[in-house]
Every structure is written in structure tokens, then in C-alpha cells.
Design an enzyme around this catalytic site. Structure first.
Site, short mmCIF file in Angstrom:
data_model
loop_
_atom_site.label_atom_id
_atom_site.label_comp_id
_atom_site.label_asym_id
_atom_site.label_seq_id
_atom_site.Cartn_x
_atom_site.Cartn_y
_atom_site.Cartn_z
N LEU A 37 0.85 -1.19 0.00
CA LEU A 37 0.00 0.00 0.00
C LEU A 37 0.89 1.24 0.00
O LEU A 37 1.89 1.30 0.72
CB LEU A 37 -0.91 0.01 1.24
CG LEU A 37 -2.06 -1.00 1.24
CD1 LEU A 37 -2.74 -1.02 2.60
CD2 LEU A 37 -3.09 -0.69 0.15
N GLY A 39 2.25 2.24 -2.87
CA GLY A 39 2.93 2.15 -4.16
C GLY A 39 4.41 2.51 -4.10
O GLY A 39 5.04 2.47 -3.04
N GLY A 181 17.90 13.39 -14.96
CA GLY A 181 16.60 13.89 -14.52
C GLY A 181 16.58 13.88 -13.00
O GLY A 181 17.61 13.68 -12.34
N ALA A 182 15.40 14.08 -12.41
CA ALA A 182 15.29 14.19 -10.95
C ALA A 182 15.87 12.97 -10.23
O ALA A 182 16.64 13.10 -9.29
CB ALA A 182 13.83 14.40 -10.56
N GLU A 202 24.81 12.58 -19.30
CA GLU A 202 23.52 13.04 -19.82
C GLU A 202 23.60 13.19 -21.33
O GLU A 202 24.50 13.85 -21.85
CB GLU A 202 23.14 14.39 -19.17
CG GLU A 202 21.94 15.09 -19.77
CD GLU A 202 20.68 14.24 -19.79
OE1 GLU A 202 20.13 14.04 -20.90
OE2 GLU A 202 20.24 13.76 -18.72
N HIS A 448 10.14 38.76 7.00
CA HIS A 448 11.59 38.98 7.08
C HIS A 448 12.09 38.47 8.44
O HIS A 448 11.43 38.70 9.45
CB HIS A 448 11.89 40.48 6.95
CG HIS A 448 13.35 40.80 7.14
ND1 HIS A 448 14.28 40.62 6.14
CD2 HIS A 448 14.02 41.29 8.21
CE1 HIS A 448 15.46 40.98 6.59
NE2 HIS A 448 15.34 41.39 7.84
#
Length: 469
Positions: A37, A39, A181-182, A202, A448
Site C-alpha cells: 500500500l 505504491g 533527470g530528478a 547526460e 523577514h
């Protein structure tokens, strides 16, 4: 035979969220899951990788304690087994949390392999044998898996996908990461921080190629400074695996092919949808295995829906969850609920986050894409070196970039690299959803001292009004 209003096939962040929303809307709901459960995301993806990266971040800070006026006695070293154990504990906690949510929402869980018999019926093969389920509607949320290189099949020994990289059998000494990629860049960042010699290859002309060019350029410089070897415009032509490690033939940008030795290799070259052997071939239109859907998740077969990574991208957990809610509400509407008003997904307002060090985050169009789309643009960039909080944190590397339509002031895109940007991008995402212009962003009061002030300054900068640069 069990009969439901909705059956969801797959329990990742798309599937389980769709099931919960269906249950909230009063629909009798079931979920079918073959493994865990939650995934991939909860068990082998988003969440446990962040736990790994957090350990690497703490190690990085400990190794640089003197930069903060601190002394740490003794040596600081990574205990890979303990780091992985912590990550698995995080995954387990969240996976059991999903089981609780299913129970709380009275969603029936069927553990086993689900196969569609038609648009609204399926067979589940599990430990209890075979059971037939029918429903008024079925949502397919079967997700995706890592794509293999044809000449470098992942073996879990020397050639890894993200799955092995999360529970490594040993610490790599010299690591080749194919794809930036990520997923590729996060693992490259993790293993680099853990003390490994990392090379990233890459194929395209820059790393994290979906990001804005300025972000790619900044990240490449930062990772190179951290000791990584980055090869862009390059390709791995062949890999030979032995007991000792991996021998890779790499064609560089200049066309020269060199052979290099590595202890391990991670392939991160994209994903394949999990749509084989689930009986969907004749029920939905597929494009390279991805299920084609309308903006609400409907397939060509009445009653059959699809969401998440088994449908066209972007392949992100939060996109899957959003699609799950949309499909659930559209189903409820079809079943007579007049109180739900589903909205199709706005793909221009889906944020992307990569948790390397430094972090990157973005939403909307890059500067180049905005120009390609015919927009005349105003662009603002503000470096973190002009931000008090970033300097105080010792994290003054980075910037915020905003892209506006010069004629209308519409916020077209925002791109960030540096500390905490994955948390800040949501400010711009809300702005995109509200169809904001530069006027509202300029009038917003930012607290700030925060790094988020760089967002305000970037907006002001696009119109020549930046205050701190």
C-alpha cells in the site's frame, strides 16, 4: 463476486487518494494492490529517497561544522546500513499509515494481481486464490517502473535502478549515473555527499533538461564544485559487467569514445508504464504503453478511468493525487452527485521539485518555452547572496527567477535553485492557480528574514524595482 461503485487498481499516491475521495463522496470503494500500500512513492520512491538525502545533508553539515563556528571531536563517517535502515523505517511508517486510512474510510483492500476482464470488472489473484470483482467504474492507477538500457539490464548487483540504489548491497566507490533527470541527479547527489566518486552522463546538452537553462547551468557548476564529474551531450554506448564492477564505453561531446571503470552504475533514463498484462489493450487507447485519457481521466471505454504514471506526464506523485481527486469527483457526478464540480488539471501549474544539494524547484514555463510560445517576456533574477536569511544559514548559493508576460503581467513561470526552494515553490504555484500578475505579487508582504523574500525581489527585479541588488 463482490460488487462496488468504484474499484481502484493500484494504491500509489494516485490510487489511494482516488479511493479516499470516492469513499468521502459516499461511494462503495475497493482498492487492489499487488505489493505494498502506498505504491512506489511511499515505499521505494519520493519519501524514502528524501530520508536518504536528509542523512546525506546532515553528514554534509557535520563535515562543514567549522563553517558555523562549531568543533566536532573525532571523525565523522556515514554508516550506510544505519542510513538505509532509517529510510526503510520512514517508508514502513507511512505505508502502515495508508492501511489505517483505508480502514478509516471503509475502503476494502484486495491484495493481489488485478486483471481487467472488461471496463468495469476484474479478476484478482492473491494469497486467497482468485476472486472476481465488479463495479460501476474502475480507475487504473498501476504506475510505472524504471526503464532499462538494452545493453545494461539492471541486475541489482553492479547495475542498479533506483530500487537497489535505495537499499544498496554495498557502498559504491566509483559510481556511474546514466541520466540527469530528478531521480538520477538525486542519487548522484546522495552518493557524492556520502563520499563516493560520482560521474553523471547526460545525453542532452545540459543536466536536469526540463528545467530552465539558468538553473541547469548553476546546478552543473555547483555539483562540479562538489567534486562530481558531469558529462553532457554524451552517451553510454556499451557496458560490460564483471565481479569487479562495470566497464563503460562513453562517447563524449567531442565524439571521442573512452572506456572507463566504475564499481557500480545507476540507470535513470526514464520510466515504462505498468500497463502490460492487465487486460487494458483493447479497452483503452495506448501510446507507447501510456493510457490516453481525457482531462478528467476517462478512457475510450465507458466506466474505465486512468490516472498517474500509467498516463501521459509529467510523471509526478502530486500530479497523480490531483488526477485521482478529479476522477473521483467526475465519477461521483456521473453517479448523480450534484454537489461536486470537478476541474480538469492545469498542467501549467504543476510544480516540480528535485532534492539534490542544492535543491531545485519550478512551476510553469521556462524563459525559452515562454518565448517559443510567442510571449514577449519580462524576467527577474535575484541571487541568494542578496538575501539576509540565506547568508545567515550559510546557504548563500542560489537564485530565484520569475518569468512574466510583458503585455499582461501574467506570471508564466518561476524557477529556483538553492536552500529550501522545494518548500517555497508552492507560493508561485498558488499564484499561477489564482492567475496572478506581477501587481499582486509586488503588493504581497513577505516575512523577514526569510529566503522567500528572494521571490519578492525577483518579481520586483523583472520590472526594474529590486531593492537589495
Amino acid at each position: 463476486m463482490s460488487n462496488y461503485d468504484v474499484i481502484v487498481l493500484g494504491s500509489g499516491p494516485g490510487g489511494y487518494v482516488a479511493a479516499i475521495r470516492c469513499a468521502q463522496l459516499g461511494l462503495k470503494t475497493a482498492i487492489v494492490e499487488r505489493e505494498n500500500l502506498g505504491g512506489i512513492c511511499l515505499n521505494w520512491g519520493c519519501i524514502p529517497t528524501k530520508a536518504l538525502l536528509r542523512s546525506a545533508e546532515i553528514l554534509h553539515y557535520a563535515q562543514h561544522a567549522k563553517d558555523y563556528g562549531l568543533k566536532i571531536a573525532g571523525t565523522i563517517e556515514a554508516d550506510l546500513e544505519a542510513v538505509v535502515k532509517r529510510s526503510r523505517g520512514v517508508a514502513k511508517q507511512l505505508s502502515s499509515g495508508i492501511a489505517h486510512l483505508m480502514k478509516k474510510n471503509k475502503i476494502t483492500v484486495h491484495m493481489g494481481e488485478g486483471t481487467l476482464n472488461g471496463p468495469t470488472s476484474l479478476t484478482v489473484k492473491g494469497d486467497k486464490g482468485e476472486e472476481k470483482l465488479t463495479a460501476k467504474h474502475v480507475i487504473v492507477a498501476t504506475g510505472a517502473r524504471a526503464r532499462d538500457l538494452p545493453f545494461a539490464k539492471a541486475d541489482g548487483n553492479k547495475v542498479w535502478t533506483y530500487r537497489t540504489a535505495m537499499t544498496p548491497p554495498e557502498m559504491p566507490k566509483k559510481l556511474l549515473v546514466i541520466g540527469s533527470g530528478a531521480i538520477g541527479i538525486e542519487f548522484a547527489s546522495f552518493y557524492n555527499d556520502m563520499g563516493c566518486d560520482v560521474t553523471v552522463v547526460e545525453m542532452l546538452d545540459r543536466i536536469v533538461p526540463v528545467e530552465d537553462k539558468d538553473v541547469s547551468s548553476f546546478l552543473e557548476k555547483s555539483l562540479t564544485k562538489q567534486g562530481m564529474t558531469i558529462m553532457t551531450g554524451a552517451g553510454v554506448e556499451d557496458i560490460k559487467v564483471s565481479d569487479k564492477g562495470v566497464t563503460a564505453k562513453i562517447k563524449a561531446k567531442d565524439g571521442k569514445v573512452e572506456t572507463s571503470e566504475f564499481s557500480h552504475c545507476i540507470t535513470a533514463i526514464g520510466i515504462m508504464p505498468n500497463t502490460e498484462n492487465i487486460g487494458i489493450d483493447k479497452l483503452a487507447k495506448l501510446d507507447r504503453g501510456f493510457i490516453q485519457i481525457d482531462p478528467y481521466g476517462r478512457t475510450k471505454s465507458k466506466g474505465l478511468w486512468a490516472i498517474g504514471d500509467c498516463t501521459p506526464g509529467p510523471w509526478l506523485a502530486h500530479k497523480a493525487s490531483h488526477e485521482g481527486v478529479t476522477a473521483a469527483e467526475a465519477i461521483a457526478q456521473e453517479l448523480g452527485n450534484k454537489d461536486v464540480h470537478p476541474h480538469p488539471l492545469n498542467r501549467d501549474a504543476i510544480p516540480g521539485c528535485t532534492y539534490c544539494h542544492p535543491q531545485i524547484a519550478s512551476v510553469g514555463l521556462t524563459e525559452a518555452k515562454a518565448k517559443e510560445s510567442g510571449h514577449e517576456v519580462k524576467v527577474g533574477m535575484f541571487p541568494f547572496i542578496g538575501n539576509g536569511k540565506a547568508i545567515a544559514l550559510g546557504e548563500a548559493e542560489g537564485f530565484t527567477k520569475t518569468v512574466f508576460d510583458a503585455k499582461t503581467g501574467e506570471l508564466l513561470g518561476a524557477h529556483m535553485v538553492g536552500a529550501e526552494v522545494t518548500e517555497m515553490i508552492q507560493g508561485y504555484t498558488i499564484g499561477k492557480t489564482l492567475e496572478t500578475t506581477e501587481a499582486e505579487l509586488m503588493q504581497t508582504v513577505f516575512p523577514h528574514p526569510t529566503i522567500s523574500e528572494s521571490m519578492h525581489e525577483s518579481v520586483l527585479g523583472a520590472y526594474g524595482k529590486a531593492l537589495h541588488i
